[in-house]
Enzyme design. Structure first.
Site, PDB file in Angstrom:
ATOM      1  N   SER A   1       0.709  -1.230   0.094  1.00 19.40           N
ATOM      2  CA  SER A   1       0.074  -0.098  -0.176  1.00 19.40           C
ATOM      3  C   SER A   1       0.800   1.298   0.065  1.00 19.40           C
ATOM      4  O   SER A   1       0.387   2.398  -0.050  1.00 19.40           O
ATOM      5  CB  SER A   1      -0.829  -0.063   1.401  1.00 19.40           C
ATOM      6  OG  SER A   1      -0.138  -0.099   2.397  1.00 19.40           O
TER       7      SER A   1
ATOM      8  N   THR B   1      -1.469   3.691   4.908  1.00 23.54           N
ATOM      9  CA  THR B   1      -0.310   4.696   4.702  1.00 23.54           C
ATOM     10  C   THR B   1       0.610   4.505   5.687  1.00 23.54           C
ATOM     11  O   THR B   1       0.298   4.159   6.838  1.00 23.54           O
ATOM     12  CB  THR B   1      -1.055   6.183   5.007  1.00 23.54           C
ATOM     13  OG1 THR B   1      -1.875   6.250   3.984  1.00 23.54           O
ATOM     14  CG2 THR B   1       0.091   7.094   5.048  1.00 23.54           C
TER      15      THR B   1
ATOM     16  N   THR C   1       1.678   7.058   0.879  1.00 18.28           N
ATOM     17  CA  THR C   1       0.795   5.777   0.176  1.00 18.28           C
ATOM     18  C   THR C   1       0.437   5.748  -1.228  1.00 18.28           C
ATOM     19  O   THR C   1       0.971   6.798  -1.953  1.00 18.28           O
ATOM     20  CB  THR C   1      -0.534   6.341   1.163  1.00 18.28           C
ATOM     21  OG1 THR C   1      -1.709   5.361   0.907  1.00 18.28           O
ATOM     22  CG2 THR C   1      -0.946   7.590   0.438  1.00 18.28           C
TER      23      THR C   1
ATOM     24  N   ARG D   1      -7.726  10.245  -8.054  1.00 17.08           N
ATOM     25  CA  ARG D   1      -8.112  10.790  -6.651  1.00 17.08           C
ATOM     26  C   ARG D   1      -6.997  10.864  -5.941  1.00 17.08           C
ATOM     27  O   ARG D   1      -5.864   9.788  -5.954  1.00 17.08           O
ATOM     28  CB  ARG D   1      -8.972   9.413  -6.148  1.00 17.08           C
ATOM     29  CG  ARG D   1      -9.341   9.432  -4.771  1.00 17.08           C
ATOM     30  CD  ARG D   1      -8.381   8.681  -3.819  1.00 17.08           C
ATOM     31  NE  ARG D   1      -9.071   8.944  -2.302  1.00 17.08           N
ATOM     32  CZ  ARG D   1      -8.079   8.179  -1.374  1.00 17.08           C
ATOM     33  NH1 ARG D   1      -6.860   8.105  -1.610  1.00 17.08           N
ATOM     34  NH2 ARG D   1      -8.577   8.428  -0.086  1.00 17.08           N
ATOM     35  N   VAL D   2      -7.134  11.582  -5.030  1.00 16.25           N
ATOM     36  CA  VAL D   2      -5.997  11.860  -4.243  1.00 16.25           C
ATOM     37  C   VAL D   2      -6.787  12.176  -2.686  1.00 16.25           C
ATOM     38  O   VAL D   2      -7.619  12.712  -2.567  1.00 16.25           O
ATOM     39  CB  VAL D   2      -5.232  13.505  -4.260  1.00 16.25           C
ATOM     40  CG1 VAL D   2      -4.208  13.743  -3.199  1.00 16.25           C
ATOM     41  CG2 VAL D   2      -4.598  13.337  -5.606  1.00 16.25           C
ATOM     42  N   GLY D   3      -5.995  11.391  -1.691  1.00 17.09           N
ATOM     43  CA  GLY D   3      -6.563  11.143  -0.476  1.00 17.09           C
ATOM     44  C   GLY D   3      -6.003  12.284   0.399  1.00 17.09           C
ATOM     45  O   GLY D   3      -5.633  13.366   0.301  1.00 17.09           O
TER      46      GLY D   3
ATOM     47  N   THR E   1      -4.191   7.621   9.356  1.00 15.93           N
ATOM     48  CA  THR E   1      -4.343   6.490   8.177  1.00 15.93           C
ATOM     49  C   THR E   1      -5.610   6.109   8.053  1.00 15.93           C
ATOM     50  O   THR E   1      -6.207   6.277   9.130  1.00 15.93           O
ATOM     51  CB  THR E   1      -3.283   5.391   8.494  1.00 15.93           C
ATOM     52  OG1 THR E   1      -3.368   4.434   7.477  1.00 15.93           O
ATOM     53  CG2 THR E   1      -3.502   4.716   9.648  1.00 15.93           C
ATOM     54  N   GLY E   2      -5.748   5.391   6.990  1.00 15.20           N
ATOM     55  CA  GLY E   2      -7.236   4.988   6.890  1.00 15.20           C
ATOM     56  C   GLY E   2      -8.220   5.606   5.614  1.00 15.20           C
ATOM     57  O   GLY E   2      -7.514   6.096   4.802  1.00 15.20           O
TER      58      GLY E   2
ATOM     59  N   GLY F   1      -9.188   8.179   3.803  1.00 12.87           N
ATOM     60  CA  GLY F   1      -8.715   9.531   3.740  1.00 12.87           C
ATOM     61  C   GLY F   1     -10.114  10.676   3.561  1.00 12.87           C
ATOM     62  O   GLY F   1     -10.032  11.421   4.048  1.00 12.87           O
TER      63      GLY F   1
END
Ligand code: ASP
Length: 318
Positions: free
Chosen positions: A49, A178, A196, A206-208, A229-230, A232
């Site tokens: 990841s 991440t 990440t 897509r960007v988190g 983390t998780g 986003g």
């Protein structure tokens, strides 16, 4: 003099803390420690990841996000890079060599080329295989994150919380997430970084939260640092990491500060079974805490007297 410490998200955080600790133990700076910690994870194809071997997007391509931060005035980030393995190192160059904060996409890849970073192929055969499996399950009606969480649960990720000194990579965690790293060096300097490949099967482009200062990471040299983390999208509506540091600025202890941020997420969204957010906070005097929305999140820690991977049992429930 401070007592150095490095903390990192998830089981693969042990790779990060091992590397970061080498730097800190040798008297190095927190900034170098967090960068090198992320570089080690980015280069490891077993971590599916982050960096090389990261999980592809909907169309089968890997893109990476990352950032690094010392203070509100010293921070850099890149997102949606596709030709480079080390987003955090490029982010550091954005911070140190430009007047900008965030470079995206081809511009970020071109900037890295100009800075002398070698191009890298990010896709591995294992990632292609994983992508095929995820696509098949998704076609059968499950969201990618749902598939990940179900697999983790089936493998016992929700087993009894424990403290372990294992530095082995855990195979029972979801194939996303991440590496977020926070460090405090002997001079009392805080730094943070995260890296990440984002959510598996994300829509291309897509960007988190991870490369967005204040969302996935925030560092204030006097008040503290926080990393998330998780999922986003949950962090991004509440400025999660900024909120936690702001709480510390107002006097909250790290545990209370991240509880406020995670509670705000709980209150703001209809939390789904496939959602997760884990957070770590660290103060300039070395106090730290972690918490998560649901069980399964872990934090790696390395300090003069600790080398642990800790199951997080502070869960912010509805
Ligand atoms: N927060 C990252 C993102 O949304 C992914 C993760 O940590 O699972 O891109």
């Amino acid at each position: 003099m401070s007592s150095p410490i490095v903390l990192a998200t998830w089981s693969f955080g042990t790779i990060a803390t091992a590397q970061g600790w080498k730097t800190l133990q040798a008297g190095g700076a927190a900034l170098d420690a967090v960068e090198q910690a992320c570089v080690a994870v980015e280069a490891d194809p077993q971590v599916n990841s982050v960096g090389f071997g990261g999980t592809p997007d909907r169309d089968g391509r890997v893109s990476l996000d990352g950032c690094i931060m010392l203070s509100p005035a010293q921070r850099g980030a890149v997102c949606f890079i596709r030709e480079q393995m080390h987003p955090v190192s490029i982010a550091r160059q954005v911070m140190e060599q430009t007047d900008h904060v965030l470079l995206a996409g081809q511009g970020a890849d071109d900037f890295a080329d100009a800075q002398g970073f070698p191009k890298a192929e990010l896709l591995t055969d294992e990632a292609v295989e994983r992508w095929r499996e995820l696509k098949a399950k998704q076609a059968a009606g499950e969201s990618a994150q749902q598939v990940n969480r179900e697999e983790a649960t089936a493998k016992g990720i929700a087993a009894t919380p424990s403290t372990t000194t294992s530095t082995e990579l855990s195979e029972d965690e979801p194939p996303h997430d991440t590496v977020g790293v926070l460090a405090l060096d002997a001079d009392g300097q805080l730094a943070g970084a995260c890296s990440t490949s984002g959510l598996p099967l994300k829509i291309p482009g897509r960007v988190g939260d991870s490369p967005i200062i204040g969302q996935g990471l925030y560092v204030h040299p006097q008040h503290g640092a926080a990393v998330a983390t998780g999922t986003g999208e949950l962090v991004m509506g509440v400025c999660g990491s900024f909120l936690a540091v702001e709480e510390m600025r107002r006097g909250a202890a790290p545990a209370d500060a991240i509880a406020v941020a995670l509670q705000r997420i709980r209150e703001s969204y209809d939390i789904q079974p496939d959602h997760q957010v884990g957070m770590i906070a660290l103060t300039p005097d070395g106090q730290w805490a972690h918490a998560a929305l649901v069980e399964g999140y872990r934090t790696a820690i390395r300090s003069v007297d600790r080398d642990d991977l800790i199951e997080c049992d502070t869960l912010i429930s509805a």
